[in-house]
Scaffold this active site. Structure first.
Site, PDB file in Angstrom:
ATOM      1  N   ALA A 183      72.133  13.545  31.069  1.00 31.60           N
ATOM      2  CA  ALA A 183      70.712  13.170  30.531  1.00 31.60           C
ATOM      3  C   ALA A 183      69.705  13.307  31.594  1.00 31.60           C
ATOM      4  O   ALA A 183      68.627  13.685  31.101  1.00 31.60           O
ATOM      5  CB  ALA A 183      71.178  11.929  29.926  1.00 31.60           C
ATOM      6  N   ASP A 184      69.669  12.942  32.603  1.00 31.38           N
ATOM      7  CA  ASP A 184      68.970  13.076  33.544  1.00 31.38           C
ATOM      8  C   ASP A 184      68.470  14.702  33.814  1.00 31.38           C
ATOM      9  O   ASP A 184      67.359  14.989  33.879  1.00 31.38           O
ATOM     10  CB  ASP A 184      69.604  12.729  35.045  1.00 31.38           C
ATOM     11  CG  ASP A 184      69.266  11.171  35.282  1.00 31.38           C
ATOM     12  OD1 ASP A 184      68.246  10.477  34.819  1.00 31.38           O
ATOM     13  OD2 ASP A 184      70.035  10.524  36.096  1.00 31.38           O
ATOM     14  N   LEU A 185      69.586  15.338  33.994  1.00 33.90           N
ATOM     15  CA  LEU A 185      69.413  16.884  34.176  1.00 33.90           C
ATOM     16  C   LEU A 185      68.631  17.603  33.050  1.00 33.90           C
ATOM     17  O   LEU A 185      67.751  18.328  33.210  1.00 33.90           O
ATOM     18  CB  LEU A 185      70.609  17.713  34.409  1.00 33.90           C
ATOM     19  CG  LEU A 185      71.405  17.006  35.677  1.00 33.90           C
ATOM     20  CD1 LEU A 185      72.624  17.773  35.646  1.00 33.90           C
ATOM     21  CD2 LEU A 185      70.542  17.290  37.023  1.00 33.90           C
TER      22      LEU A 185
END
Length: 396
Positions: A171-173
């Site tokens: 999700a961050d990436l």
């Protein structure tokens, strides 16, 4: 502005002010820095900095890989002069990227409206956990929370064994990568309108988007996907199969590839077996089919089976550990791992796409905290005596 080495000429005309921390924001800015944008990483002065809890030690591999190809400036954004200096930088910058909680930037007086007032052409990019407004806007964002709320954990792992996160902060990436894409779209649009705009994304949006066909199955067909372990939910047989010395992946979707797979495994009789004669039948009888394939694949080594299947035109590959990934001859041929000036002790994960005329390279280590503060302030026209005063007062 500087005679520092340039990673690429592709984006060298753009200046980016990087206010990001942790992972999603730095992932976004890395996409710009590696393609040559002049990135100034802005951090709190030493002694005031609260650290970057998810970036690990500054000299650690994670931080180094996230923050290469930038210059470093310290600014105390809780001090009016620090905010004034940021606004001065923004006057000639092209992009600002931040991933504060939505209320923080407004409290500091550095939100989109404030920056657009000093530079109407600015592209202001924000990444948050759940969006800039709405019922969850004030919640702190964290990758695993987004994986859960965005549905990924409900379809990851083996049936009956509970939800499972994936092995990377996806999700961050993806939020970072989508944000960089949004910035590029806004920069292209600015060439027509002459105006900047606010780019917004969030971990939750990115994770929901990455559900892709699993999301469309629900939205268009009313089907709620469940955990399927290593079995593909719709392409059968696809999954992990044992060999005499380990495991391999086989992906035999569609009747033609399934027929080639069966023949390569000397299981040709299964092609006309009514249990497996169609995609629907193979789906209904997937467990029986997988068991028959697994019994056969155990007769081969992983290497032999990968070669045999690929020669037959059946997608098949080893299941590599991380060290085996970077030892793979195709990965090496593609140049995924890149060294800085040929120094093999400083090896980074390079960009996943190439440009034929304006390639990307790793040309500088991440800056030490505030490494280029004096130089950047001097470029802004700040006199040495004023720089000394700003340091003494912890503005920079």
């Amino acid at each position: 502005m500087t005679d520092a080495p340039t990673p690429s000429t592709a984006l060298s005309r753009f200046t980016v002010l990087d206010l990001t921390r942790v992972r999603s924001g730095p992932t976004c800015v890395r996409q710009l820095a590696d393609w040559g944008a002049k990135v100034i990483k802005i951090e709190m002065p030493e002694g005031l900095d609260q650290g970057d809890p998810m970036g690990g030690p500054r000299l650690g591999s994670d931080f180094q890989n996230l923050h290469r190809n930038k210059r470093g400036l310290t600014l105390n954004l809780k001090h009016p002069e620090g905010v004034a200096l940021l606004k001065e930088l923004a006057k000639t910058a092209d992009v600002i990227v931040e991933n504060f909680r939505p209320d923080v930037k407004e409290r500091l007086g550095i939100g989109y409206e404030a920056m657009a007032a000093v530079n109407p052409r600015i592209i202001y990019a924000s990444i948050s956990g759940f969006g800039q407004d709405g019922p969850y806007a004030d919640r702190p964002g964290f990758d695993q929370i987004a994986q859960g709320m965005g549905g990924l954990m409900s379809i990851t792992g083996e049936p009956g064994k509970g939800p499972m996160r994936v092995g990377i902060p996806i999700a961050d990436l993806t939020a970072g990568i989508f944000c960089s894409q949004g910035i590029m779209v806004a920069l292209l649009e600015r060439e027509v309108s002459g105006k900047g705009q606010w780019v917004q994304t969030s971990l939750l949006q990115a994770q929901a988007f990455m559900l892709d066909f699993q999301a469309s199955r629900w939205l268009m067909q009313g089907q709620i996907a469940k955990q399927a372990g290593n079995d593909h939910p719709t392409s059968i047989p696809t999954g992990v199969f044992p060999t005499s010395d380990g495991f391999i992946n086989i992906a035999a979707s569609g009747n033609a590839i399934w027929a080639r797979c069966a023949k390569a495994l000397d299981l040709g009789a299964l092609i006309t077996d009514e249990r497996f004669a169609s995609g629907e039948a193979r789906s209904t009888n997937r467990h029986a089919l997988n068991a028959l394939i697994a019994e056969r694949t155990k007769a081969f080594t992983s290497a032999d089976l990968v070669e045999r299947m690929n020669k037959a035109g059946v997608p098949c590959g080893p299941i590599n550990t991380i060290d085996q990934v970077f030892a793979d001859p195709q990965v090496q041929h593609l140049g995924v791992a890149q060294t800085l000036n040929g120094n093999k002790t400083a090896t980074y994960v390079g960009q996943p796409f190439t440009l034929s005329r304006t390639p990307s390279a790793i040309v500088t280590h991440p800056p030490a905290i505030g490494e280029h503060t004096d130089a950047i302030l001097a470029e802004m026209g700040v006199a040495p005596a004023d720089i000394a005063r700003l340091r003494a007062e912890q503005v920079v």
